[in-house]
Scaffold this active site. Structure first.
Site, mmCIF file in Angstrom:
data_model
loop_
_atom_site.group_PDB
_atom_site.id
_atom_site.type_symbol
_atom_site.label_atom_id
_atom_site.label_comp_id
_atom_site.label_asym_id
_atom_site.label_seq_id
_atom_site.Cartn_x
_atom_site.Cartn_y
_atom_site.Cartn_z
ATOM 1 N N ASN A 192 0.947 -1.083 -0.097
ATOM 2 C CA ASN A 192 -0.039 0.125 0.147
ATOM 3 C C ASN A 192 0.746 1.286 0.029
ATOM 4 O OD1 ASN A 192 0.703 -0.747 2.435
ATOM 5 N ND2 ASN A 192 -0.975 0.461 3.751
ATOM 6 N N CYS A 327 -2.937 1.727 6.965
ATOM 7 C CA CYS A 327 -3.147 0.995 8.438
ATOM 8 C C CYS A 327 -3.639 1.821 9.424
ATOM 9 C CB CYS A 327 -1.740 0.456 9.026
ATOM 10 S SG CYS A 327 -1.361 -1.104 8.089
#
Length: 522
Positions: A192, A327
């Site tokens: 990511n 996250c």
């Protein structure tokens, strides 16, 4: 040798689609028009082999990398296995013998060279990120600047590794504390943030005098390899920075090698809590130093005293960056009863007017694809579960017509704590809203989880701000702020969200051993 078959689209000589390739027509052709993002980049940045000991080395096999928006193949990359992993560790170990003795000033200069090259190549590096991760190009450009800033920061911190002299009770002795590099660090990074998660770790490791072996995510190896090319150009010595890409099929065995090889002294991992626990078990066999940034379930609390417009703006920034695939994305929105309806209404309106789903290279896109269909299925499962238990879809709620990896930005109300979206990290564009009555209730809901990475809340009450900031069981708190990451500040979580901190002056300590020296006979 691995091959690199970058797609070109005869319909799209520029990033803006032409007549046969425009929204809202949903077709594979439309998405393929943007898969040309790597066309025209410097061949030097489009590496496909592993980088070990300062050399580009092929592997016995390759694996394909795909554009998550269209599914088109971007190219094939060396599929490293156990032999290549062990060779990379050996190269890093040999390089460590000399790198540890390089002066802090010289290490600083080399990291600065690397930073300068990243800035010079920032546009091309951003295109690599967008092509392999699907992230909107504007966000990818932001990531490259963020990523490069870690190299700049740690180039400066390299010269600020200080020891201590301790007063002793004995007249003829002197006590010293030295800080020395720990050794070879194995760095395992996620898809990511395929550039920033590398430089945040590697910058600190190299500044401390460690050498590294990087295993990038199988979805996004090109960013790691492009960084290797620039590290080489910057003069980073052979073996100091090594990259071994591998497929999903080989990830388990390569990860096990990196965690168990006796020549590796340190493991740094960013990824899921489940995978982190596996790596911890492997690392325990040889008692390696470990730092981990694992999953989160970030609460976003809006109290009655909050400025609703500010809270909505923060919610948009926190939730929908990278289509919710970070996250520290807000996972649960807790809104106090007095302003609940106003917040939900304004949040829905902001989503409808400012979010635009599309290919990352398409001008105006704010929401790219999720990384793969499995990620889409997870979001879909959480939405269906919530609706079946009484939640209401305010906006969105289904797959997007653009393709199988796209999902509509979704807002749910009437959410309860027993729903999956309240208990599981989503990693997608889903915002569930839970109504609460009291401050104590909000804190209890926020802390009722075994993870604690980030948390956010909005309030104009100074006393409440201090109370809540201190009581939230997370490693990072955003107060009236939805974006909190900064190279100067420590990044990390508590509970099962990880161990250690990255970035800031604390990040370099993860790669240093403290040695006590007692000098007697004086």
């Amino acid at each position: 040798m691995a091959t690199c078959s970058w797609l070109r689209c005869r319909w799209a000589p520029r990033l803006r689609p032409r007549a046969g390739c425009r929204r809202p027509v949903a077709s594979l052709v439309q998405l393929r028009c943007y898969a040309r993002g790597l066309a025209g980049l410097s061949a030097g940045l489009l590496r496909t082999d592993s980088f070990v000991g300062g050399r580009w080395l092929p592997a016995a096999a390759t694996f394909p990398v795909h554009d998550p928006a269209s599914g088109a193949a971007l190219g094939s990359v060396a599929d490293c296995g156990v032999p290549e992993a062990r060779a990379a560790v050996r190269a890093a170990y040999e390089a460590f013998r000399s790198w540890r003795g390089v002066s802090a000033k010289e290490r600083s200069a080399l990291l600065r060279n690397w930073y300068d090259l990243m800035i010079q190549n920032k546009d091309d590096l951003a295109k690599v990120i967008t092509a392999e991760s699907g992230k909107p190009l504007k966000e990818a450009q932001g990531e490259i600047l963020y990523s490069a800033n870690f190299l700049e920061w740690f180039s400066e911190e390299a010269r600020r590794i200080y020891g201590d002299i301790i007063a002793t009770p004995t007249k003829g002795r002197r006590a010293l504390v030295l800080k020395q590099p720990i050794g070879v660090a194995a760095v395992i990074t996620p898809w990511n943030f395929p550039s920033a998660m590398i430089t945040r770790k590697v910058g600190a490791a190299l500044a401390a005098g460690c050498t590294v072996v990087v295993k990038p995510a199988e979805d996004t190896p090109f960013s790691a390899l492009a960084l290797a090319e620039l590290a080489n150009q910057a003069g980073i010595p052979p073996g100091v920075y090594n990259v071994i890409p591998c497929s999903r099929n080989k990830a388990k065995e390569v990860g096990e090698v990196l965690c168990t090889d006796p020549l590796v002294s340190k493991i740094s991992f960013t990824g899921s809590t489940a995978t982190g626990k596996i790596l911890l078990r492997h690392a325990a066999s040889s008692v390696k130093r470990v730092s981990m940034e694992l999953g989160g379930l970030a609460p976003f609390i809006v109290f009655d005293s909050a400025n609703v417009e500010q809270a909505v703006a923060g919610a948009m920034a926190s939730k929908f960056r990278n289509a919710g695939q970070t996250c520290v994305c807000s996972n649960r929105f807790l809104v106090q009863r007095g302003i609940h309806d106003s917040f939900v209404s304004k949040f829905a309106e902001a989503m409808k007017t400012t979010l635009r789903v599309g290919h990352g290279f398409e001008e105006g896109t704010t929401q790219g694809p999720l990384i793969n269909e499995k990620a889409v299925e997870k979001v879909e499962k959480q939405v269906n579960d919530a609706v079946s238990k009484g939640a209401t879809i305010v906006t969105g709620g289904k797959r997007h017509h653009l393709g199988r990896n796209f999902f509509e930005p979704t807002l749910l109300s009437s959410v309860t704590q027993d729903m999956l979206c309240s208990r599981e990290e989503t990693f997608g564009p889903l915002a569930p809203v839970i109504k609460f009555d009291t401050e104590e209730e909000a804190i209890a809901i926020a802390n009722a989880t075994d993870v604690g990475l980030a948390g956010y809340f909005y309030s104009q009450d100074p006393a409440q701000i201090w109370r809540v900031a201190e009581q939230l069981e997370v490693g990072m708190v955003g107060v009236n702020e939805g974006l909190i990451s900064s190279v100067e500040c420590p990044f990390g979580g508590v509970k099962q969200s990880g161990l250690g901190r990255e970035g800031s002056k604390y990040g370099i300590d993860e790669y240093l051993e403290v040695k006590y020296v007692c000098h007697g006979g004086l």
